[in-house]
Write a protein that holds these residues in place. Structure first.
Motif, PDB file in Angstrom:
ATOM      1  N   ARG A  80      -3.672  20.182 -12.248  1.00  0.00           N
ATOM      2  CA  ARG A  80      -3.593  18.841 -11.769  1.00  0.00           C
ATOM      3  C   ARG A  80      -3.289  18.041 -12.433  1.00  0.00           C
ATOM      4  NH1 ARG A  80      -9.155  19.909 -11.641  1.00  0.00           N
ATOM      5  NH2 ARG A  80      -8.866  21.151  -9.753  1.00  0.00           N
ATOM      6  N   ALA A  81      -2.719  18.089 -13.923  1.00  0.00           N
ATOM      7  CA  ALA A  81      -2.256  17.149 -14.556  1.00  0.00           C
ATOM      8  C   ALA A  81      -0.905  16.695 -13.948  1.00  0.00           C
ATOM      9  CB  ALA A  81      -2.215  17.469 -16.236  1.00  0.00           C
ATOM     10  N   SER A  82      -0.536  17.642 -13.221  1.00  0.00           N
ATOM     11  CA  SER A  82       1.024  17.120 -12.760  1.00  0.00           C
ATOM     12  C   SER A  82       0.825  16.103 -11.677  1.00  0.00           C
ATOM     13  CB  SER A  82       1.586  18.457 -11.985  1.00  0.00           C
ATOM     14  OG  SER A  82       0.784  18.951 -10.689  1.00  0.00           O
ATOM     15  N   PHE A  83      -0.055  15.811 -11.261  1.00  0.00           N
ATOM     16  CA  PHE A  83      -0.142  14.631 -10.288  1.00  0.00           C
ATOM     17  C   PHE A  83       0.013  13.538 -10.823  1.00  0.00           C
ATOM     18  CE2 PHE A  83      -2.242  18.134  -7.934  1.00  0.00           C
ATOM     19  CZ  PHE A  83      -1.310  18.315  -7.061  1.00  0.00           C
ATOM     20  N   MET A  84      -0.274  13.246 -12.044  1.00  0.00           N
ATOM     21  CA  MET A  84      -0.670  12.078 -12.769  1.00  0.00           C
ATOM     22  C   MET A  84       0.539  11.311 -12.943  1.00  0.00           C
ATOM     23  SD  MET A  84      -3.568  11.520 -12.793  1.00  0.00           S
ATOM     24  CE  MET A  84      -4.260  12.899 -11.549  1.00  0.00           C
ATOM     25  N   VAL A 129       0.871  -1.212   0.127  1.00  0.00           N
ATOM     26  CA  VAL A 129      -0.029  -0.081   0.111  1.00  0.00           C
ATOM     27  C   VAL A 129       0.825   1.327  -0.013  1.00  0.00           C
ATOM     28  CG1 VAL A 129      -1.733   1.369   1.298  1.00  0.00           C
ATOM     29  CG2 VAL A 129      -1.887  -1.128   1.256  1.00  0.00           C
ATOM     30  N   LEU A 130       0.648   2.006  -0.852  1.00  0.00           N
ATOM     31  CA  LEU A 130       1.284   3.400  -0.916  1.00  0.00           C
ATOM     32  C   LEU A 130       0.402   4.587  -0.620  1.00  0.00           C
ATOM     33  CD1 LEU A 130       3.530   5.477  -1.643  1.00  0.00           C
ATOM     34  CD2 LEU A 130       2.466   5.478  -3.867  1.00  0.00           C
ATOM     35  N   ILE A 131       0.667   5.080   0.584  1.00  0.00           N
ATOM     36  CA  ILE A 131      -0.205   6.463   0.718  1.00  0.00           C
ATOM     37  C   ILE A 131       0.512   7.624   0.674  1.00  0.00           C
ATOM     38  CG2 ILE A 131      -1.437   7.668   2.610  1.00  0.00           C
ATOM     39  CD1 ILE A 131      -2.222   4.884   3.883  1.00  0.00           C
ATOM     40  N   ALA A 132       0.326   8.539  -0.366  1.00  0.00           N
ATOM     41  CA  ALA A 132       0.941   9.624  -0.708  1.00  0.00           C
ATOM     42  C   ALA A 132       0.312  10.922  -0.587  1.00  0.00           C
ATOM     43  CB  ALA A 132       1.320   9.392  -2.360  1.00  0.00           C
ATOM     44  N   PRO A 133       0.482  11.682   0.229  1.00  0.00           N
ATOM     45  CA  PRO A 133      -0.204  13.180   0.585  1.00  0.00           C
ATOM     46  C   PRO A 133       0.023  13.934  -0.764  1.00  0.00           C
ATOM     47  CG  PRO A 133       1.715  12.728   2.071  1.00  0.00           C
ATOM     48  CD  PRO A 133       1.761  11.510   1.530  1.00  0.00           C
ATOM     49  N   ASN A 134       1.101  13.517  -1.336  1.00  0.00           N
ATOM     50  CA  ASN A 134       1.462  14.524  -2.570  1.00  0.00           C
ATOM     51  C   ASN A 134       2.006  13.733  -3.684  1.00  0.00           C
ATOM     52  OD1 ASN A 134       2.650  16.411  -4.363  1.00  0.00           O
ATOM     53  ND2 ASN A 134       3.489  17.709  -2.711  1.00  0.00           N
ATOM     54  N   PHE A 135       1.367  14.001  -4.789  1.00  0.00           N
ATOM     55  CA  PHE A 135       1.799  13.014  -5.901  1.00  0.00           C
ATOM     56  C   PHE A 135       2.522  13.619  -6.980  1.00  0.00           C
ATOM     57  CE2 PHE A 135      -1.781   9.696  -5.004  1.00  0.00           C
ATOM     58  CZ  PHE A 135      -0.812   8.580  -5.284  1.00  0.00           C
ATOM     59  N   ALA A 136       2.543  15.061  -6.879  1.00  0.00           N
ATOM     60  CA  ALA A 136       3.400  15.626  -7.730  1.00  0.00           C
ATOM     61  C   ALA A 136       5.031  15.379  -7.516  1.00  0.00           C
ATOM     62  CB  ALA A 136       3.466  17.076  -7.685  1.00  0.00           C
ATOM     63  N   LEU A 137       5.457  14.579  -8.357  1.00  0.00           N
ATOM     64  CA  LEU A 137       6.881  14.203  -8.432  1.00  0.00           C
ATOM     65  C   LEU A 137       7.708  15.466  -8.268  1.00  0.00           C
ATOM     66  CD1 LEU A 137       7.226  11.912 -11.438  1.00  0.00           C
ATOM     67  CD2 LEU A 137       7.581  11.073  -8.993  1.00  0.00           C
ATOM     68  N   LEU A 174      26.723  40.357 -14.091  1.00  0.00           N
ATOM     69  CA  LEU A 174      26.547  38.897 -13.568  1.00  0.00           C
ATOM     70  C   LEU A 174      28.065  38.392 -13.172  1.00  0.00           C
ATOM     71  CD1 LEU A 174      23.970  37.400 -15.858  1.00  0.00           C
ATOM     72  CD2 LEU A 174      23.906  38.259 -13.534  1.00  0.00           C
ATOM     73  N   VAL A 175      27.862  37.528 -12.353  1.00  0.00           N
ATOM     74  CA  VAL A 175      29.031  36.862 -12.243  1.00  0.00           C
ATOM     75  C   VAL A 175      29.050  35.364 -12.922  1.00  0.00           C
ATOM     76  CG1 VAL A 175      30.827  35.947 -10.439  1.00  0.00           C
ATOM     77  CG2 VAL A 175      29.410  38.016 -10.118  1.00  0.00           C
ATOM     78  N   ALA A 176      28.489  34.287 -12.202  1.00  0.00           N
ATOM     79  CA  ALA A 176      28.232  32.986 -12.687  1.00  0.00           C
ATOM     80  C   ALA A 176      27.072  32.403 -12.205  1.00  0.00           C
ATOM     81  CB  ALA A 176      29.611  32.091 -12.337  1.00  0.00           C
ATOM     82  N   HIS A 177      26.193  31.899 -13.142  1.00  0.00           N
ATOM     83  CA  HIS A 177      24.952  31.463 -12.560  1.00  0.00           C
ATOM     84  C   HIS A 177      24.458  30.350 -13.527  1.00  0.00           C
ATOM     85  CE1 HIS A 177      24.669  35.717 -10.683  1.00  0.00           C
ATOM     86  NE2 HIS A 177      25.299  35.851 -11.722  1.00  0.00           N
ATOM     87  N   GLN A 178      23.726  29.520 -13.037  1.00  0.00           N
ATOM     88  CA  GLN A 178      22.966  28.454 -13.920  1.00  0.00           C
ATOM     89  C   GLN A 178      21.909  27.786 -13.399  1.00  0.00           C
ATOM     90  OE1 GLN A 178      25.677  25.220 -15.293  1.00  0.00           O
ATOM     91  NE2 GLN A 178      24.203  23.758 -14.324  1.00  0.00           N
ATOM     92  N   GLU A 179      20.903  27.726 -14.125  1.00  0.00           N
ATOM     93  CA  GLU A 179      19.535  27.283 -14.081  1.00  0.00           C
ATOM     94  C   GLU A 179      19.293  26.012 -14.737  1.00  0.00           C
ATOM     95  OE1 GLU A 179      17.066  30.968 -13.298  1.00  0.00           O
ATOM     96  OE2 GLU A 179      15.813  29.982 -14.954  1.00  0.00           O
ATOM     97  N   VAL A 180      18.838  24.929 -14.242  1.00  0.00           N
ATOM     98  CA  VAL A 180      18.419  23.831 -14.833  1.00  0.00           C
ATOM     99  C   VAL A 180      16.740  23.726 -14.710  1.00  0.00           C
ATOM    100  CG1 VAL A 180      18.341  21.111 -14.928  1.00  0.00           C
ATOM    101  CG2 VAL A 180      20.562  22.444 -14.395  1.00  0.00           C
ATOM    102  N   LEU A 181      16.153  23.647 -15.842  1.00  0.00           N
ATOM    103  CA  LEU A 181      14.525  23.542 -15.865  1.00  0.00           C
ATOM    104  C   LEU A 181      14.105  22.376 -16.134  1.00  0.00           C
ATOM    105  CD1 LEU A 181      14.288  26.914 -18.174  1.00  0.00           C
ATOM    106  CD2 LEU A 181      14.508  26.746 -15.786  1.00  0.00           C
ATOM    107  N   LEU A 182      13.318  21.632 -15.482  1.00  0.00           N
ATOM    108  CA  LEU A 182      12.844  20.332 -15.747  1.00  0.00           C
ATOM    109  C   LEU A 182      11.335  20.463 -15.959  1.00  0.00           C
ATOM    110  CD1 LEU A 182      14.897  19.499 -12.744  1.00  0.00           C
ATOM    111  CD2 LEU A 182      15.268  18.065 -14.816  1.00  0.00           C
ATOM    112  N   GLY A 183      10.684  20.045 -17.051  1.00  0.00           N
ATOM    113  CA  GLY A 183       9.206  20.077 -17.022  1.00  0.00           C
ATOM    114  C   GLY A 183       8.629  18.913 -17.535  1.00  0.00           C
ATOM    115  N   GLY A 184       7.090  18.762 -16.805  1.00  0.00           N
ATOM    116  CA  GLY A 184       6.524  17.616 -17.315  1.00  0.00           C
ATOM    117  C   GLY A 184       5.105  17.911 -17.292  1.00  0.00           C
ATOM    118  N   PRO A 185       4.089  17.031 -17.455  1.00  0.00           N
ATOM    119  CA  PRO A 185       2.781  17.699 -17.445  1.00  0.00           C
ATOM    120  C   PRO A 185       2.204  18.783 -16.434  1.00  0.00           C
ATOM    121  CG  PRO A 185       2.875  15.375 -18.224  1.00  0.00           C
ATOM    122  CD  PRO A 185       4.138  15.940 -17.536  1.00  0.00           C
ATOM    123  N   GLY A 186       2.120  19.786 -16.633  1.00  0.00           N
ATOM    124  CA  GLY A 186       1.484  20.839 -15.567  1.00  0.00           C
ATOM    125  C   GLY A 186       2.415  21.121 -14.503  1.00  0.00           C
ATOM    126  N   GLU A 187       3.682  20.991 -14.432  1.00  0.00           N
ATOM    127  CA  GLU A 187       4.620  21.183 -13.562  1.00  0.00           C
ATOM    128  C   GLU A 187       5.895  21.411 -14.047  1.00  0.00           C
ATOM    129  OE1 GLU A 187       5.605  18.224 -10.430  1.00  0.00           O
ATOM    130  OE2 GLU A 187       5.723  16.953 -12.014  1.00  0.00           O
TER     131      GLU A 187
END
Lengths: 252, 252, 252, 252
Positions: free
Chosen positions: A220-224, A103-111, D196-209
């Motif tokens: 909400r899609a971010s939880f899928m 059983v997995l109980i996850a209060p937050n599904f957003a990876l 600026l000096v030295a900065h880096q940003e990694v952007l990670l995206g998935g459905p809705g997040e």
């Protein structure tokens, strides 16, 4: 042919449930064998042949749903809130007799949110200062958000264990509230802004440098992806797991 | 050959003064004809032939310095604080007799900061929500920063004049301080973080969109372009100007 | 009782049109008197008593729609693309005979986006360096975005007029594409990321400071405040106006 | 009394070296027993009683320095570049005969930067899309930065091992360079901006997040916590360690 997992969904008519129906349907390795609403009987789960039950219902019914699944040898992935210590203890007792069931109980599904909190906590002992800014839509009634409180608690525990002193702060003149709220020694600021959904930024600072870990939930899609990850991995994690991070490979 | 402006600097030994010496020396159109410290007599300004006096001293001496300059027909660019209403009134009276002389009193010489505040105020009447986050090093003793308070006041005035209602906020349960301080109806959050210098972010939100205007000051050098702009333009602005924005071309 | 403006909507069945129906219905001072789809006759506009026609159709029909409105003495607010120089010239000719009628043609109704571009251009002559980062969903087929190209052109024009040299850049070894594209001397970087909608960031830098102007579009709803602002103001702006900024109070 | 570690510094007159002298002097548990410049003899290390040698010199001398230290039973913490595969192999051979001696070779001592790269790599397999933006002062001659290239390589390796497909990208019309450079399948964008000096940003995206991991280096001081962490831990890590992350507790 891809091997199939048979999935039953409880709470199929809610907003999260409707998203989950779409996500399971779109997954090539999952077959949705039952989708139950509020008034449907759990008995149909048995005949559906479901291996895994996903519970996205309400606090009032989630415990009975999960017990039914476990008693019938089905794994469960649970996104419903309301699992207090008493419920968790009763569930663990039940699972003790069913060693193969997970059983997995996850209060937050957003990876991304789960990862952001874990990274922030882990990094926090290497920096002098840490503060949290959480930003939400203006209809939210509580401040700070539950996620921000949990993140602050994780950070506080990590820093305390490592013997890191409090973030420095020379403030002597403060307009009431300017420095935010104090959650176990971590300052948390809550922004409410039209147009936003759910966002959190952890700022970590030391001499000459800053590390920022930000998560944005637009939809909400971010939880899928988290729900699917739970479904695919629950059989391999017998017993009770609380929190999606228990299924993530975060060893660095 | 580039036409030269003769500049005298008061407060040359302070931290801002030392930066200004470097900046004026590096400017091909400016000649530094005098650089005075605390104990030097103002009389030497007369023999130096300075057309423009830059005052980067202390509140105690700035009024006498500027009066001396004006009385001797020199323009003045002033970065020292402490100019209250009484001092400004006395200065305007003096300038009334010297119609060709210009004085710029600028509480903030960072061009980017002045622009950011002006833009934020102008935009604020087109958005439902506006909040300010200011972030500084942890040795700062006051919260919020003076710049954040002034920005909030500009925003509040602009929204009130346009009849825009308060930013929506459904918060009913708040951990003390979470929602920040309230400056004339605008929420202001103050972050204090090791590694930072002086930073400000204005967040404006409406249905489905956000506008963010952020200014970062990394270094005292950021004030120098504003000082040079003041020096080059003061002769063309006779009378008293308060605020560098009076010299900026911001008509859009 | 609030005085009412009578509005007719063309393109009511499109995605933008459907949003506009909702937005006009929700506005206490606007009455939607006609909502036409692709096959409906323009003649019904006359009997509807509309004072203002909103055109959210397709490039093929927008010119005929607007001409019909103007010829019948109705103001027009136009969000459809496809208005090249020839069409604009013909429209101006027509409007010359109808001195009381106003037409607004707005390629972009997002208030925040229009403000962001205007602010960035105005600020750009005060900074040594300027670059643009635009970020969109990964289904977008063109890079950079049209908005980024227009912003770069505005910036380039403003800097050229003020005699500002190119942004400094000592790069001698570059992996192909690392420094982005070059739009009239302004570097533009295009990020494509799952989860995003439409976002743009203009970075302006000088000695020791940075000014960042960012706009986020999360949702089509972000265009509606601009549409309503157009409807409410078109009657007060007779003749042709191109660009929503013509209706904004941006004098600073 | 705090137990003391005796530290010798090579390259004490360089910019990094000068910062390190200050940082070691300020550390209550470290005693600086020798600070050598370019022309000083290594022999004085022996008489100094140093337990740990910090090498912040130049590629030409670093190998001889480290060999000298190891041969005399001293641990070494090395920030100098130029350690190619051949040098590393020779050093490992030497260390095989000295089982109690530890050497740390760290191409990057900024804790925040090391953490940011590790977190980004670990998270990258859970998201559809990932891109990197690095931002530096305009005097930098190479684009992308070495740190960005290494981060992209770590991400690429992690995604490949997990079988994650390439980030989606529907671009068909591209102004040359708009989509950035391609480092092992990861898009990297290089901004060069005054201030600026030295900065880096990694952007990670998935459905809705979206998950964003950003590191800012404002100042050389940001390397010192990493240098001190190296000094304090090198004795507990016998043999060769490459990369500061080998000393960080990142298990999540």
């Amino acid at each position: 042919m891809i091997e199939q997992l048979s999935v039953a969904l409880l709470g199929a008519n809610g907003r999260m449930g409707a998203e989950a129906v779409k996500a399971i349907d779109a997954a090539a390795d999952l077959t949705l064998v039952a989708a139950l609403g509020r008034n449907d009987s759990l008995e149909s789960l048995v005949s559906s042949g479901a291996q895994i039950v996903v519970d996205l219902t309400v606090p009032e019914s989630t415990e009975a749903n999960v017990r039914f699944a476990v008693e019938h040898g089905m794994h469960a992935v649970v996104g419903t809130t309301g699992w207090d210590a008493g419920r968790l203890a009763r569930l663990e007792e039940l699972l003790a007799d069913r060693p193969g069931v997970g059983v997995l109980i996850a209060p937050n599904f957003a990876l991304g949110s789960v990862l952001a909190s874990a990274f922030a906590a882990k990094a926090s002992k290497y920096f002098e200062s840490v503060e949290i800014i959480e930003l939400h839509h203006p209809d939210k009634v509580d401040a700070p958000s539950g996620t921000a409180v949990r993140t602050a608690q994780l950070i506080s525990a990590e820093r305390t264990a490592a013997g890191v002193p409090s973030s420095p702060d020379a403030t002597t003149t403060e307009l009431e509230g300017a420095r935010g709220s104090d959650v176990e020694g971590v300052r948390v600021h809550s922004v409410r802004l039209s147009g936003l959904v759910a966002h959190q930024e952890v700022l970590l600072g030391g001499p000459g440098e800053q590390l920022t870990i930000r998560h944005d939930s637009f939809d909400r899609a971010s939880f899928m992806p988290g729900v699917l990850l739970g479904i695919r991995n629950v059989a391999a994690h017998p017993g009770l797991t609380v929190g999606l991070d228990g299924y993530l490979d975060l060893g660095l």
